[in-house]
Design an enzyme around this catalytic site. Structure first.
Site: not given
Length: 627
Positions: A333, A378, A391
């Site tokens: 990420s 989320h 996310c």
């Protein structure tokens, strides 16, 4: 009939004898004149020339190696120096039997038996009159052993040399590199005359990249030798006029590295496998470059044995491998800030756009599920929330809308898929996938097609996309600089060893990325949000901050998990667990340090890598570094 009687002509014979005597005397006289002329030429006309040749039979020219330049950190701390050492050297033309000499040296434990063949090859690769080291750094006991047996080894002697020493051992070894004995391969690309008498050469890191600066210019001296080739003070009444050419020491290197920050990075990683790279975003200075585990470079400087080298090669943790420059891993990420910026630049997403995260994403028209990461779901998130809370579902959708072509092109602007150009060798470019790359990488036509699911994985830093820790630190520094880039550098200048004059290198500017201030601000808010509230690094690296940090966690899968399977770290073998990433820069409003941390098989980025980055930033910023 009576026989004829021949009467001898004595006068004719007398004349013939006289003629021959005159001719013989003339020849003798001519030869005498030639002999005298030659003697005059040798003893008078060319007296000086032959005197030099005569002296050369008892006067030997010995090279004087130049002291290797020192290496210092940015604060002047010496991290590589020279110390006197004794080494065993051999002159081939003075050795009766090379093979027998080496075997007898091994018999008295002066060279390892396993190294006899290598020593022989090394000696044979040099000129016959070169003094070649067959053993580096003798200890007192070995020196005494050779002294007892010295008469048995004509052509072999102990020499005093300056040997490379690293006072901090393995600290920063993958940045500094090391020196080792000049090998046959080295002789193929160096100037042998310039390295005459030199036994060591840079093999890795800064030592190799700046070999020309560090090496200096060798000198020479004339020494008087006896018939056995040993140096003596005089030979009878002969006292020659011996000349000496003073060597010129190599230049000292001034590193951009801060030794205190480097120590903190290595101590924070501890026994874990991984890498830490810290860069000053304002000029590209590499403040720390750590790859763990490492090794002691002094082992190579003293002459590493086959057994020791094999142990390093066979170590499962690969201590010789520079993970910071050569290790390639999925980014996880940590790439999301760049994907978010791409969405803004290409006008695919607006800052106020919200997406609902139910924990699962499906491509339009497909039943395949792409699951959310650790957090599960989320709810409704904006772009800033998606960065801060990492996310996956939001970025699955954003990547699908961007498409692989725009993602690949935009990430290429950050330098992914290419080397950063750091000033030491060995860097790998990672892998930036694209449609064209896939067509070339696979042979079967069905494998050459780029699928939408691959784009979705690309958007969260998984799949084919691979980066090095150095690339990720460089990318982080570009985020900190709002698109401005500088080529990373370990060396910031050189110092003349005689005058002390310092010559600083100007930072080398790289290509910039164009985005509006508002677009950069959205990304920065998301990265700062990761350090606060419900952000992914708030509970670890974000605790008790005395300065603002912008960061992003990352978790890179080592193996794929099936559609209906759930990743359980406790049941997975340690070396199959996820890699832990964390990138950050600080202070967020005026960055002075950008950090990328990788912990191999360290689990989630927030727990494995983020605390290490916080310690590195504290070590630099709390002491006023870069201010």
């Amino acid at each position: 009939m009576a026989a004829k009687v021949r009467i001898k002509d004595q006068w004719k014979e007398q004349r013939l004898f006289e003629q021959r005597s005159v001719i013989g005397g003339g020849i003798i006289a001519a030869l005498t004149v030639l002999l005298l002329a030659r003697l005059v030429t040798l003893q008078v006309v060319r007296h000086d020339y032959y005197t030099d040749l005569s002296q050369g039979n008892r006067v030997r020219i010995e090279p004087l190696p130049a002291p290797r330049g020192l290496i210092l950190d940015r604060n002047g701390t010496v991290v590589a120096e020279n110390r006197p050492a004794y080494q065993l050297e051999l002159v081939r033309e003075e050795v009766p039997d090379l093979g027998d000499t080496l075997r007898r040296l091994a018999a008295i434990n002066l060279i390892p038996t396993d190294d006899i063949d290598d020593a022989r090859k090394l000696v044979m690769s040099h000129r016959s009159f070169d003094s070649v080291p067959v053993r580096l750094r003798l200890d007192d006991e070995e020196i005494a052993t050779f002294a007892v047996h010295r008469f048995e080894f004509p052509g072999v002697d102990i020499r005093t040399r300056l040997a490379r020493s690293y006072p901090y051992g393995a600290l920063a070894v993958h940045a500094l590199g090391y020196v080792g004995a000049i090998s046959e391969q080295d002789l193929g690309h160096i100037d042998r005359a310039a390295y005459s008498g030199t036994t060591l050469i840079g093999k890795l890191g800064v030592e190799a990249a700046y070999e020309k600066d560090l090496h200096g210019q060798n000198g020479s001296r004339e020494i008087l030798v006896n018939a056995q080739g040993r140096s003596v003070q005089r030979q009878g009444a002969f006292v020659p006029n011996l000349r000496t050419v003073t060597p010129v020491a190599g230049e000292d290197l001034l590193l951009a590295m801060d030794l205190d920050v480097q120590k903190v990075a290595e101590e924070a990683l501890g026994d874990r496998r991984g890498a830490v790279v810290a860069i000053n975003p304002g000029n590209g200075d590499v403040l720390a470059l750590t790859s763990r585990p490492g090794f002691d470079p002094n082992t190579f400087g003293r002459g590493i044995t086959r057994v020791e080298y094999k142990a390093l090669l066979d170590d499962i943790d690969r201590p010789l491998f520079n993970r910071a420059l050569r290790g390639t891993y999925p980014s996880g990420s940590t790439i999301k800030p760049a994907i978010a910026l791409a969405g803004l630049v290409y006008d695919v997403v607006a800052p106020t756009d919200h997406r609902f995260c139910a924990g699962v994403y499906r491509l339009p028209g497909s039943s395949r599920m792409f699951r959310e990461g650790r957090s599960g779901r989320h709810g409704s998130v904006s772009l800033v929330d998606a960065i801060a809370r990492s996310c996956d579902v939001y970025f699955y959708d954003l990547a699908n809308r961007l498409g692989v072509d725009r993602i690949s092109t935009f990430l290429g602007l950050f330098g992914f898929g290419n080397i950063t150009g750091i000033d030491i060798g060995g860097e790998k470019p990672g892998l930036l996938p694209s449609r064209e790359w896939k067509r070339k990488a696979f042979s079967r036509p069905q494998d050459q097609v780029w699928f939408p699911g691959e784009t979705v994985n690309f958007g969260i830093g998984q799949g084919y996309f691979l980066v090095t820790p150095l690339q990720l630190a460089h990318y982080t520094s570009m985020l900190a600089n709002h698109g401005r880039s500088f080529k990373p550098r370990l060396v910031s200048g050189v110092r003349d060893p005689v005058s002390g004059t310092i010559r600083r290198f100007a930072p080398e500017k790289g290509a910039d990325i164009t985005a509006s201030p508002g677009q950069w601000q959205i990304v920065m808010e998301g990265m700062e949000g990761a350090m606060r509230g419900r952000g992914t690094a708030a509970a670890t690296a974000g605790r008790n901050m005395t300065y603002d940090i912008a960061g992003k966690t990352g978790t890179a899968q080592v193996f794929s998990v099936g559609q209906n399977e759930k990743y359980n770290e406790k049941t997975v073998p340690e070396r199959l667990r996820d890699h832990s990433w964390f990138i950050a820069f600080a202070p967020a409003e005026a960055p002075r340090i950008a950090v990328a941390v990788l912990v191999e098989n360290g689990g989630f980025g927030s727990t494995g890598a983020a605390p290490i980055a916080r310690k590195v930033m504290d070590a630099w910023l709390l002491k006023g570094g870069g201010a």
